[in-house]
Design an enzyme around this catalytic site. Structure first.
Site, PDB file in Angstrom:
ATOM      1  N   ARG A  97       0.856  -1.176   0.000  1.00 58.60           N
ATOM      2  CA  ARG A  97       0.000   0.000   0.000  1.00 58.60           C
ATOM      3  C   ARG A  97       0.896   1.230   0.000  1.00 58.60           C
ATOM      4  NH1 ARG A  97      -3.485  -2.926  -1.352  1.00 58.60           N
ATOM      5  NH2 ARG A  97      -5.573  -3.220  -0.476  1.00 58.60           N
ATOM      6  N   ASP A 116       4.166   0.007  -7.354  1.00 57.46           N
ATOM      7  CA  ASP A 116       2.841  -0.247  -7.914  1.00 57.46           C
ATOM      8  C   ASP A 116       1.780   0.536  -7.165  1.00 57.46           C
ATOM      9  OD1 ASP A 116       1.013  -1.623  -9.695  1.00 57.46           O
ATOM     10  OD2 ASP A 116       0.351  -2.744  -7.934  1.00 57.46           O
ATOM     11  N   HIS A 150      -1.048   0.667  -9.762  1.00 57.82           N
ATOM     12  CA  HIS A 150      -1.763  -0.262  -8.887  1.00 57.82           C
ATOM     13  C   HIS A 150      -2.429  -1.370  -9.703  1.00 57.82           C
ATOM     14  CE1 HIS A 150      -3.949  -0.585  -4.758  1.00 57.82           C
ATOM     15  NE2 HIS A 150      -3.633  -1.776  -5.231  1.00 57.82           N
TER      16      HIS A 150
END
Length: 316
Positions: free
Chosen positions: A228, A251, A275
């Protein structure tokens, strides 16, 4: 049993759903498919922006299970305060290991071997060689050795890495070796050529990768984040990237989506993907298998898989 089950995948596209519940398709549309108060099993729409999945939760007075299709559950946890006690929150362990570990390896290899530079040179029609580091013989540190971290390690083995070190919230032993607690990070970071973040976002991991963490990484090391964005202090990372001491492959970012003009876009030595660790062709068949199994357990009143917490308990 008679109960409404809300699914973000059309129920007629999921083979093997147990009989009994009334299946309602809802993928985040403005109109709800039925009264949220009648929903007993809620599968949160996948990869929807702006808290879409939270919208019906204040009205879900009869819900007993909230199932995400993501490995993380931080995006739905704010809605749990509206739910009655005893609701089980389940994540999607088993769904994203293949896709996310593939991307982690792709980001590592692309960053080390300079693939972004080759693409830019191709756009300019330029042929340029050079010497680049290999993944072989590197020390890799995986921070967050759950199922995704383990899947990444499985895929690292054929690349002849020198060593894989593993870190999780608490120490344990796996078939491949020991898992160190987070408190061992200060001694492990200076040895790692590649640091891969796969930890969930919790109060303990928010901002874990701060200036001190980054300063302990060895010169020239690569930070890979498929966890995250908020696990990393973006300002601290930018300082290390702009100095040229570290490189990164991300990402996920903080903020996310990364807005136009943000300095992270153009920082030296960074590769950014938007992401995309989870949404691949591998997602849907695994998600369907998970839902079929969970709903079979639910209908038969068997223990559910992947329970992260239960509302009204100390863990919630």
């Amino acid at each position: 049993m008679t109960a409404d089950v809300w699914l973000p995948i059309p129920p007629d596209e999921i083979a093997g759903l147990p009989q009994g519940p009334s299946y309602r398709f809802w993928d985040g549309a403005e109109e709800f498919p039925a009264d949220p108060a009648d929903c007993a099993f809620y599968v949160v729409p996948y990869m929807k922006p702006g808290g879409v999945g939270l919208r019906p939760m204040p009205r879900m007075s009869s819900v007993r299970v909230v199932q995400t299709l993501s490995a993380g559950t931080d995006h739905v946890e704010p809605g749990l305060r509206h739910l009655p006690p005893g609701v089980r929150l389940c994540n999607a362990r088993g769904v994203h290991e293949a896709s996310t570990s593939e991307l982690a390896l792709a980001l590592i290899l692309a960053s080390l071997r300079g693939i972004p530079d080759f693409v830019r040179a191709q756009d300019r029609g330029e042929w340029g060689g050079g010497f680049r580091p290999a993944l072989a013989d590197k020390n890799v540190l995986i921070v967050g050795h759950g199922s995704i971290g383990a899947a990444i390690e499985d895929r690292l083995v054929p690349f002849e890495v020198a060593r894989v070190a593993r870190v999780a919230r608490s120490a344990r032993t796996t078939e491949r070796g020991p898992v160190h607690p987070l408190t061992d990070l200060p001694s492990l970071l200076p040895q790692a050529d590649v640091v891969v973040l796969t930890t969930p976002l919790t109060e303990a991991t928010r901002g874990l990768v701060n200036a001190d963490f980054l300063a302990r990484m060895k010169d020239g090391a690569l930070l890979v984040n498929v966890a995250r964005g908020a696990v990393v202090d973006t300002k601290a990372l930018l300082a290390e990237l702009e100095s040229g001491r570290l490189t990164a492959a991300l990402d996920v970012t903080d903020p996310e989506p990364l807005p136009p003009g943000h300095p992270l876009w153009h920082a030296p030595g960074v590769l950014i993907s938007p992401h995309v660790g989870g949404p691949t062709s591998a997602f849907l068949p695994r998600a369907k298998r998970l839902l079929t199994d969970q709903l079979r357990r639910f209908v038969n009143q068997e223990p559910l898989a992947n329970v992260v917490l239960t509302t009204g308990t100390a863990s919630a």
